[in-house]
Design a protein around this motif. Structure first.
Motif, PDB file in Angstrom:
ATOM      1  N   ALA A 140       0.748  -1.302   0.244  1.00  0.00           N
ATOM      2  CA  ALA A 140       0.271   0.009   0.235  1.00  0.00           C
ATOM      3  C   ALA A 140       0.975   1.518   0.246  1.00  0.00           C
ATOM      4  CB  ALA A 140      -0.931   0.099   0.744  1.00  0.00           C
ATOM      5  N   TYR A 141       1.013   2.389  -0.556  1.00  0.00           N
ATOM      6  CA  TYR A 141       0.846   3.856  -0.826  1.00  0.00           C
ATOM      7  C   TYR A 141       0.523   4.203   0.816  1.00  0.00           C
ATOM      8  CZ  TYR A 141      -2.644   5.463  -3.194  1.00  0.00           C
ATOM      9  OH  TYR A 141      -3.933   6.118  -3.941  1.00  0.00           O
ATOM     10  N   PHE A 142      -0.744   4.193   1.393  1.00  0.00           N
ATOM     11  CA  PHE A 142      -1.202   5.452   2.245  1.00  0.00           C
ATOM     12  C   PHE A 142      -1.990   4.325   3.361  1.00  0.00           C
ATOM     13  CE2 PHE A 142      -3.222   8.895   4.139  1.00  0.00           C
ATOM     14  CZ  PHE A 142      -2.600   9.924   4.577  1.00  0.00           C
ATOM     15  N   THR A 143      -1.599   5.090   4.577  1.00  0.00           N
ATOM     16  CA  THR A 143      -3.255   4.037   5.175  1.00  0.00           C
ATOM     17  C   THR A 143      -3.635   5.012   6.111  1.00  0.00           C
ATOM     18  OG1 THR A 143      -1.512   2.812   6.176  1.00  0.00           O
ATOM     19  CG2 THR A 143      -3.315   3.084   7.640  1.00  0.00           C
ATOM     20  N   ASN A 144      -5.635   5.162   5.362  1.00  0.00           N
ATOM     21  CA  ASN A 144      -6.130   6.273   5.926  1.00  0.00           C
ATOM     22  C   ASN A 144      -7.277   6.077   7.768  1.00  0.00           C
ATOM     23  OD1 ASN A 144      -7.662   8.578   5.428  1.00  0.00           O
ATOM     24  ND2 ASN A 144      -9.150   8.039   3.949  1.00  0.00           N
ATOM     25  N   TYR A 145      -7.809   6.967   8.043  1.00  0.00           N
ATOM     26  CA  TYR A 145      -8.373   6.603   9.473  1.00  0.00           C
ATOM     27  C   TYR A 145      -9.524   7.225   8.883  1.00  0.00           C
ATOM     28  CZ  TYR A 145      -5.934  10.398  11.403  1.00  0.00           C
ATOM     29  OH  TYR A 145      -5.595  11.893  10.902  1.00  0.00           O
ATOM     30  N   PHE A 146     -10.181   6.631  10.013  1.00  0.00           N
ATOM     31  CA  PHE A 146     -11.992   7.245  10.412  1.00  0.00           C
ATOM     32  C   PHE A 146     -12.262   7.769  11.494  1.00  0.00           C
ATOM     33  CE2 PHE A 146     -11.388   3.482   7.308  1.00  0.00           C
ATOM     34  CZ  PHE A 146     -10.930   4.024   5.608  1.00  0.00           C
ATOM     35  N   THR A 147     -12.768   8.441  11.585  1.00  0.00           N
ATOM     36  CA  THR A 147     -13.397   9.314  12.940  1.00  0.00           C
ATOM     37  C   THR A 147     -14.667   9.823  12.395  1.00  0.00           C
ATOM     38  OG1 THR A 147     -13.071  10.670  14.679  1.00  0.00           O
ATOM     39  CG2 THR A 147     -12.124  11.567  12.683  1.00  0.00           C
ATOM     40  N   VAL A 148     -15.621  10.267  13.627  1.00  0.00           N
ATOM     41  CA  VAL A 148     -16.547  10.836  13.607  1.00  0.00           C
ATOM     42  C   VAL A 148     -16.878  12.015  14.209  1.00  0.00           C
ATOM     43  CG1 VAL A 148     -18.108   8.375  14.216  1.00  0.00           C
ATOM     44  CG2 VAL A 148     -16.623   9.998  16.012  1.00  0.00           C
ATOM     45  N   TYR A 149     -17.519  12.756  13.436  1.00  0.00           N
ATOM     46  CA  TYR A 149     -17.943  14.287  13.295  1.00  0.00           C
ATOM     47  C   TYR A 149     -18.912  14.438  13.897  1.00  0.00           C
ATOM     48  CZ  TYR A 149     -13.265  15.211  11.078  1.00  0.00           C
ATOM     49  OH  TYR A 149     -12.659  14.999  10.427  1.00  0.00           O
ATOM     50  N   PHE A 150     -19.632  16.201  14.775  1.00  0.00           N
ATOM     51  CA  PHE A 150     -20.397  16.440  14.922  1.00  0.00           C
ATOM     52  C   PHE A 150     -20.275  17.789  14.472  1.00  0.00           C
ATOM     53  CE2 PHE A 150     -18.878  12.684  17.713  1.00  0.00           C
ATOM     54  CZ  PHE A 150     -20.111  11.644  18.354  1.00  0.00           C
ATOM     55  N   LYS A 151     -21.765  17.878  14.949  1.00  0.00           N
ATOM     56  CA  LYS A 151     -22.227  19.928  15.427  1.00  0.00           C
ATOM     57  C   LYS A 151     -21.412  20.492  16.288  1.00  0.00           C
ATOM     58  CE  LYS A 151     -26.002  22.560  15.330  1.00  0.00           C
ATOM     59  NZ  LYS A 151     -27.684  22.525  14.506  1.00  0.00           N
ATOM     60  N   LYS A 152     -21.279  21.443  15.709  1.00  0.00           N
ATOM     61  CA  LYS A 152     -19.944  22.075  17.121  1.00  0.00           C
ATOM     62  C   LYS A 152     -21.230  22.078  18.426  1.00  0.00           C
ATOM     63  CE  LYS A 152     -16.951  25.523  18.304  1.00  0.00           C
ATOM     64  NZ  LYS A 152     -16.512  26.754  18.159  1.00  0.00           N
ATOM     65  N   GLY A 153     -21.207  22.135  19.651  1.00  0.00           N
ATOM     66  CA  GLY A 153     -22.149  21.748  20.502  1.00  0.00           C
ATOM     67  C   GLY A 153     -22.691  20.786  21.092  1.00  0.00           C
ATOM     68  N   LYS A 154     -23.053  20.383  20.049  1.00  0.00           N
ATOM     69  CA  LYS A 154     -23.390  18.767  20.572  1.00  0.00           C
ATOM     70  C   LYS A 154     -22.491  16.910  20.392  1.00  0.00           C
ATOM     71  CE  LYS A 154     -27.597  19.916  19.631  1.00  0.00           C
ATOM     72  NZ  LYS A 154     -29.289  19.885  18.383  1.00  0.00           N
ATOM     73  N   GLU A 155     -21.210  17.271  20.827  1.00  0.00           N
ATOM     74  CA  GLU A 155     -20.637  16.429  21.000  1.00  0.00           C
ATOM     75  C   GLU A 155     -20.503  16.096  21.525  1.00  0.00           C
ATOM     76  OE1 GLU A 155     -20.163  19.631  20.853  1.00  0.00           O
ATOM     77  OE2 GLU A 155     -17.837  19.898  20.593  1.00  0.00           O
ATOM     78  N   LEU A 156     -20.419  14.413  21.670  1.00  0.00           N
ATOM     79  CA  LEU A 156     -20.782  13.128  22.232  1.00  0.00           C
ATOM     80  C   LEU A 156     -19.307  12.288  22.478  1.00  0.00           C
ATOM     81  CD1 LEU A 156     -23.777  11.657  20.968  1.00  0.00           C
ATOM     82  CD2 LEU A 156     -23.994  13.172  22.804  1.00  0.00           C
ATOM     83  N   PRO A 157     -18.922  11.504  23.982  1.00  0.00           N
ATOM     84  CA  PRO A 157     -17.667  10.832  23.647  1.00  0.00           C
ATOM     85  C   PRO A 157     -17.745   9.429  23.376  1.00  0.00           C
ATOM     86  CG  PRO A 157     -18.778  11.208  25.517  1.00  0.00           C
ATOM     87  CD  PRO A 157     -19.515  11.866  25.482  1.00  0.00           C
ATOM     88  N   VAL A 158     -16.391   9.532  21.811  1.00  0.00           N
ATOM     89  CA  VAL A 158     -17.035   8.164  21.508  1.00  0.00           C
ATOM     90  C   VAL A 158     -15.285   7.818  21.204  1.00  0.00           C
ATOM     91  CG1 VAL A 158     -16.721   7.356  18.974  1.00  0.00           C
ATOM     92  CG2 VAL A 158     -19.021   8.572  19.886  1.00  0.00           C
ATOM     93  N   GLU A 159     -15.690   6.073  21.582  1.00  0.00           N
ATOM     94  CA  GLU A 159     -13.615   5.470  21.792  1.00  0.00           C
ATOM     95  C   GLU A 159     -14.094   3.989  21.627  1.00  0.00           C
ATOM     96  OE1 GLU A 159     -11.531   6.731  23.280  1.00  0.00           O
ATOM     97  OE2 GLU A 159     -12.477   8.466  24.537  1.00  0.00           O
ATOM     98  N   SER A 160     -14.927   4.020  20.259  1.00  0.00           N
ATOM     99  CA  SER A 160     -15.590   2.554  19.461  1.00  0.00           C
ATOM    100  C   SER A 160     -16.646   2.607  18.764  1.00  0.00           C
ATOM    101  CB  SER A 160     -15.252   0.883  20.470  1.00  0.00           C
ATOM    102  OG  SER A 160     -16.480   1.214  21.130  1.00  0.00           O
ATOM    103  N   TYR A 161     -17.308   1.466  18.202  1.00  0.00           N
ATOM    104  CA  TYR A 161     -18.208   1.855  17.564  1.00  0.00           C
ATOM    105  C   TYR A 161     -19.995   1.548  18.481  1.00  0.00           C
ATOM    106  CZ  TYR A 161     -15.934   0.876  12.906  1.00  0.00           C
ATOM    107  OH  TYR A 161     -14.945   1.045  11.617  1.00  0.00           O
ATOM    108  N   TYR A 162     -19.184   0.732  20.206  1.00  0.00           N
ATOM    109  CA  TYR A 162     -19.794   1.089  20.442  1.00  0.00           C
ATOM    110  C   TYR A 162     -20.812   1.877  21.306  1.00  0.00           C
ATOM    111  CZ  TYR A 162     -18.695  -4.320  20.155  1.00  0.00           C
ATOM    112  OH  TYR A 162     -18.544  -5.639  19.954  1.00  0.00           O
ATOM    113  N   ASP A 163     -19.871   2.855  21.084  1.00  0.00           N
ATOM    114  CA  ASP A 163     -20.858   4.109  21.306  1.00  0.00           C
ATOM    115  C   ASP A 163     -21.296   4.397  20.256  1.00  0.00           C
ATOM    116  OD1 ASP A 163     -18.916   4.110  23.919  1.00  0.00           O
ATOM    117  OD2 ASP A 163     -17.293   4.641  22.860  1.00  0.00           O
ATOM    118  N   LEU A 164     -21.746   4.105  18.970  1.00  0.00           N
ATOM    119  CA  LEU A 164     -22.846   4.874  18.184  1.00  0.00           C
ATOM    120  C   LEU A 164     -24.035   4.288  18.370  1.00  0.00           C
ATOM    121  CD1 LEU A 164     -20.113   5.228  15.270  1.00  0.00           C
ATOM    122  CD2 LEU A 164     -20.845   6.568  17.097  1.00  0.00           C
TER     123      LEU A 164
END
Length: 338
Positions: free
Chosen positions: A157-181
């Motif tokens: 491979a030539y690159f490793t991409n990674y994925f995270t979650v985005y929230f509307k500012k002011g409505k953030e929630l703590p997320v550490e794993s898929y189970y938090d979704l």
């Protein structure tokens, strides 16, 4: 009589040898020369396409060198990794751009390979063209994202991409794993090709849907139709800058998953003979997030700059001055923050 029979036997034996020799020669005259033309002599005993015992010659010019340019295409609508542009006037002559092409430029220069870039309106159309050999090389696929038997991933491979979650500012929630979704509603852009990679790993109760186009995804989040967006921070950063939403949609940067990006080559193209050379140079160069950091940052910066003068996707207090916001806009903003 004995002498006569002996002479007949010798004549038959020599005739057999004289027939076998050309056949053996034909079999052994197949010759492949690296970085040169390929000349193949057809064997009528093993190849049904050879008619009447005649020898046919097949000559293929070496792809990208003495022959035609190698044909490449890349990801569609997924800046900075890949996007497609057409001539503004004619809307034809589509080309692929992005990180995949930047990396390929480095490789093609070292291997002294000429190439042409083309583009497609959908990922499926591009993969079909690759499968049939209508293009030779695809500049950005995820491992596991290609299941076609006529296509081969080029390692490494030539690159490793990674994925995270985005929230509307002011409505953030703590997320550490898929189970938090679990129990939340989320969307992911179809153009990013993330969902096919991760859906089998999602716990039961995770509600994540694919949606086409960045504006639609951002609007759904800002209008509280969904709780979060899953995305690559590289792709999301570029789209947030484009639509002036980088101060309204945020992430804490916790990595939920990763996926590596590769080149893929068509097995139905004689350019397939370049696979090992491309693989060797990929290993020598050691491309990675670290070595390509400046390249991908520049692509993101250029993407944001390209759309600097465009209107904002949605007017908010973070991207629009108070004097430019109508009373209706301000009331909507206040309502949305509650």
């Amino acid at each position: 009589m004995r002498k006569f029979l002996l002479l007949v036997f010798i004549a038959c034996f020599m005739g057999t040898l004289s027939y076998a020799a050309p056949q053996i020669a034909r079999k052994n005259q197949k010759k492949t020369v690296r970085n040169a033309d390929i000349v193949e002599l057809c064997d009528p005993q093993s190849d049904p396409d050879c008619s009447n015992g005649k020898t046919s010659i097949k000559i293929e010019k070496n792809c990208g060198r003495s022959g035609r340019p190698l044909r490449v295409a890349g990801m569609i609508g997924n800046a900075p990794f890949g996007w497609v542009e057409a001539d503004r006037g004619t809307r034809t002559n589509m080309q692929s751009f992005g990180l995949g092409r930047v990396v390929w430029d480095k490789i093609a220069k070292d291997l002294d390979i000429r190439y042409t870039s083309t583009g497609f309106v959908s990922h499926d159309e591009a993969i079909q063209a690759l499968r049939k050999g209508n293009i030779d090389l695809f500049l950005g696929v995820y491992h596991g994202g290609i299941k076609e038997k006529d296509i081969e991933i080029i390692l490494p491979a030539y690159f490793t991409n990674y994925f995270t979650v985005y929230f509307k500012k002011g409505k953030e929630l703590p997320v550490e794993s898929y189970y938090d979704l679990i129990g939340l509603k989320g969307v992911v852009r179809k153009e990013e090709m993330i969902y096919p990679l991760i859906y089998q790993r999602l716990p039961k109760g995770v509600d994540l849907k694919e949606v086409l186009s960045a504006p639609k995804v951002l609007e759904m989040l800002m209008n509280d139709e969904v709780d979060y967006v899953m995305a690559s921070p590289y792709s999301m950063e570029g789209e947030l800058r484009r639509y002036k939403m980088q101060n309204d949609i945020i992430s804490d940067g916790v990595i939920l998953d990763t996926a590596t990006i590769f080149f893929a080559i068509s097995k139905n193209s004689f350019c397939y003979s370049l696979k090992d050379e491309i693989s060797d140079i990929l290993r020598q160069k050691g491309f990675s997030q670290k070595t390509l950091d400046s390249d991908i940052k520049k692509l993101i910066d250029d993407w944001g700059e390209r759309f600097r003068s465009d209107e904002v996707l949605m007017k908010t207090k973070n991207n629009t001055s108070p004097e430019k916001m109508s009373e209706e806009d301000q009331n909507t903003e206040v309502k949305g923050d509650n």
